[in-house]
Design an enzyme around this catalytic site. Structure first.
Site, PDB file in Angstrom:
ATOM      1  N   LYS A  35       0.993  -1.291   0.014  1.00 18.28           N
ATOM      2  CA  LYS A  35       0.126   0.145   0.098  1.00 18.28           C
ATOM      3  C   LYS A  35       0.775   1.304   0.058  1.00 18.28           C
ATOM      4  O   LYS A  35       0.677   2.224   0.797  1.00 18.28           O
ATOM      5  CB  LYS A  35      -1.028  -0.143   1.130  1.00 18.28           C
ATOM      6  CG  LYS A  35      -1.703  -1.052   1.327  1.00 18.28           C
ATOM      7  CD  LYS A  35      -3.036  -1.214   0.585  1.00 18.28           C
ATOM      8  CE  LYS A  35      -3.849  -2.257   1.049  1.00 18.28           C
ATOM      9  NZ  LYS A  35      -4.566  -2.793  -0.152  1.00 18.28           N
ATOM     10  N   CYS A  36       1.900   1.314  -0.731  1.00 20.69           N
ATOM     11  CA  CYS A  36       3.005   2.272  -0.868  1.00 20.69           C
ATOM     12  C   CYS A  36       2.911   3.088  -2.381  1.00 20.69           C
ATOM     13  O   CYS A  36       2.439   2.467  -3.147  1.00 20.69           O
ATOM     14  CB  CYS A  36       4.216   1.649  -0.438  1.00 20.69           C
ATOM     15  SG  CYS A  36       5.599   2.828  -0.496  1.00 20.69           S
ATOM     16  N   GLY A  37       3.431   4.070  -2.311  1.00 21.05           N
ATOM     17  CA  GLY A  37       3.695   4.912  -3.644  1.00 21.05           C
ATOM     18  C   GLY A  37       4.619   4.083  -4.406  1.00 21.05           C
ATOM     19  O   GLY A  37       4.591   4.179  -5.741  1.00 21.05           O
ATOM     20  N   THR A  39       4.784   0.761  -4.527  1.00 20.63           N
ATOM     21  CA  THR A  39       4.293  -0.521  -4.863  1.00 20.63           C
ATOM     22  C   THR A  39       4.178  -0.766  -6.387  1.00 20.63           C
ATOM     23  O   THR A  39       4.699  -1.948  -6.540  1.00 20.63           O
ATOM     24  CB  THR A  39       2.826  -0.742  -4.423  1.00 20.63           C
ATOM     25  OG1 THR A  39       2.973  -0.627  -2.669  1.00 20.63           O
ATOM     26  CG2 THR A  39       2.155  -2.125  -4.263  1.00 20.63           C
TER      27      THR A  39
END
Length: 183
Positions: A35-37, A39
Site C-alpha cells: 500500500k505504498c507509492g 508498490t
C-alpha cells in the site's frame, strides 16, 4: 568474512530457509509494501526477474510494515495481492522488521555493509521523502537504517553486498549493475 549466505530467514509459511540455497547467484533483496507509492515497482522487479532469472539472478522479497503501516495483512494475503496485481514469480518471505532493536539480523547485516545511498534527485517523491524524514531526524542521511519501502540491496555471486539502492533509484541503474555481476 560474513556473507548473505550466513543467514537463515523464514519463508511466508514460517519455514526456515538458509540463504545458502542461493549460493552462486546474484541477489536483489528488497523490503516491500503493498500500500505504498512505490508498490508499482513490483512490475519493474518482475521484469528484472524475468530478464535475468535464467542467468543466475534472484529477487528476495521481504514485506515490511514499519513505514506508514503500508504492508498490512497476512503473509499469504500479501503474496496473493502481488501475484494477482503484478504477476510476481520471485520468492516472497515472511513479513519482518528492517530497523530498530527487533530488526531481522540479515537486515542489520545489510545496513552494516551499505549505508544510506542518497535519493535520486530527479524522482518525484524525493522531495516528499526528504522533508518527511528531515522532520523526524535532521541528521537522517548520515545513518545507515532503511529509510522507506522498496530499498534494495544487491549481492554478488559470493554473497557480498555490492550496492544499495534507495526506492527512488531507477530500475535502469539497478539493471546495469545486475548485468555486470552476471558476466
Amino acid at each position: 568474512m560474513k556473507t548473505i549466505y550466513d543467514f537463515t530467514v523464514k519463508d511466508r509459511k514460517g519455514k526456515d530457509v538458509s540463504l545458502k540455497e542461493y549460493s552462486n547467484e546474484v541477489l536483489l533483496i528488497v523490503n516491500t509494501a503493498t500500500k505504498c507509492g512505490f508498490t508499482p515497482q513490483y512490475e519493474e522487479l518482475e521484469k528484472l526477474y524475468e530478464k535475468y532469472h535464467s542467468q543466475g539472478f534472484e529477487i528476495l522479497d521481504f514485506p515490511c510494515n514499519q513505514f506508514g503501516q503500508q504492508a498490512p495483512g497476512t503473509d499469504e494475503s500479501i503474496h496473493q495481492f502481488c501475484k494477482l496485481n503484478y504477476g510476481t514469480e520471485f520468492p516472497r518471505f515472511k513479513k519482518l522488521k528492517v530497523n530498530g532493536p527487533d530488526a531481522d539480523p540479515m537486515y542489520k547485516f545489510l545496513q552494516e555493509q551499505k549505508g544510506f545511498a542518497g535519493w535520486d534527485a530527479t524522482h518525484p517523491l524525493t522531495k516528499i521523502l526528504d522533508e518527511m524524514l528531515s522532520k523526524q531526524d535532521a541528521d537522517y542521511q548520515s545513518k545507515p537504517d532503511i529509510k522507506w519501502n522498496f530499498t534494495k540491496f544487491l549481492t554478488n555471486k559470493l554473497g557480498m553486498v555490492v550496492a544499495r539502492f534507495e526506492p527512488t533509484a531507477s530500475i535502469e541503474s539497478i539493471s546495469a549493475q545486475i548485468e555486470e555481476l552476471l558476466k
